[in-house]
Enzyme design. Sequence first.
Site, PDB file in Angstrom:
ATOM      1  NE  ARG A  68     -19.616 -22.509  -9.057  1.00  0.00           N
ATOM      2  CZ  ARG A  68     -18.716 -23.415  -8.146  1.00  0.00           C
ATOM      3  NH1 ARG A  68     -18.238 -23.117  -7.100  1.00  0.00           N
ATOM      4  NH2 ARG A  68     -18.810 -24.753  -8.316  1.00  0.00           N
ATOM      5  CE1 TYR A 122     -21.699   4.171  -4.790  1.00  0.00           C
ATOM      6  CE2 TYR A 122     -21.250   2.006  -5.048  1.00  0.00           C
ATOM      7  CZ  TYR A 122     -21.604   2.997  -5.658  1.00  0.00           C
ATOM      8  OH  TYR A 122     -22.073   2.102  -7.277  1.00  0.00           O
ATOM      9  CG  ASP A 194     -15.144   1.890  -1.149  1.00  0.00           C
ATOM     10  OD1 ASP A 194     -13.785   1.920  -2.639  1.00  0.00           O
ATOM     11  OD2 ASP A 194     -16.099   1.976  -1.556  1.00  0.00           O
ATOM     12  CE  LYS A 219     -17.365   3.454  -9.784  1.00  0.00           C
ATOM     13  NZ  LYS A 219     -18.365   2.227  -9.034  1.00  0.00           N
TER      14      LYS A 219
END
Length: 399
Positions: A68, A122, A194, A219
């Site tokens: 992890r 967003y 962002d 993206k």
Amino acid sequence: MSKNDEESLRPATRLVQGGRRPEWTGDPRLGGAVVNPPVWRASTILYDNVADLKARGHATHDKLYYGRRGTPNVWALADALTDLEPGAEGTLLYPSGVAANSAGLLALLSPGDHLLMVDSAYEPTRAFCNGMLARMGVRTTYYDPLIGAGIADLLTDQTKLIFLESPGSLTFEVQDVPAITAIARRRGIVTMLDNTWATPLLFPALAHGVDVAMMSLTKYAGGHSDAMMGSLTATRAVWPKLRSAAYQLGQAVSPDDCAMMLRGLRTLDVRMARHGENGLAVANWLAARAEVGRVLHPALSGDPGHALWKRDFNGTSGLFGFTLKGVDEAARTRFIDALSHFGIGFSWGGYESLVVPSDPATIRSATLWTDPDPLVRLSIGLEDPADLIADLERGFAAL
């Protein structure tokens, strides 16, 4: 190579060289090195003995401790992203862009704090503010994306974070990021941006005063519509809080996904140039069509955000919107359904072009979206723009 030498390299070179440490790509026992870090799939890490286990400690962002906490694939991708933001302390990776935004806000806000959130954010970011943050006692005020230095009038003694998204992912307003971050720095307030639309190639966020730069790597960074991930790249002052919260929340990403993201990242420079070039070709063509009310693209000279875009950005991506003049929603549906080269689907930034209907009026509170014409959002891919334009002509014929 020294740190100063690394930071003097141009972004395209840093994209190619970032995260390729010899200890991750080579083994002296094998007599050579490979170009890419092999995929290290691991949950359990084995130690030589108990003393080795105890000596490893918890400072494990570049040492094997437990799956992890990462393997060389995770660290290589994080390193490469950090290299794109000179002055950054480090990068943390999350399963999605939404997870990155949410984890960053959780790390930096406490009950009783006040958050300033851009009104063009967003939609999932707004949902997190109105949901979980509200339940934990964080008050959110939405602000006009064009407020600039006027943000100072909204600050209170409880304001701890200003969140920006520039351009907005539905309506593409360009924010005056340097003006906002300068005021925030003077007041000791953290800023988070962002930066998915531009990536650090087109807008180096930390150089413009931002403390935490977020990207949905799903993206443009990944670029192939086959993996999901998000990132937070931060200054030294903010980095420890983000890292501690990520570990407490158990945020982890797959080494296989990191290998895919890193492969996409290597070609980001050339892909972004093509996305931008194709996007401008289509946007300029749309701007001349009688069926179009307006094109929402900051790189166009008539766009309200063009001056700020020209001042602060190094180029443009391929995501923008336009309105269909004087028609109803049914006509917009006919237009979209008639397209064949544009896939109908969420996300963007992949090699393929996408289209979706967009209705920003439903997610505004500080500002109003009053344009009566229906809005269409395009993500322009790597196809020949002449083919995309021919496809849009078929859409107009269906109106």
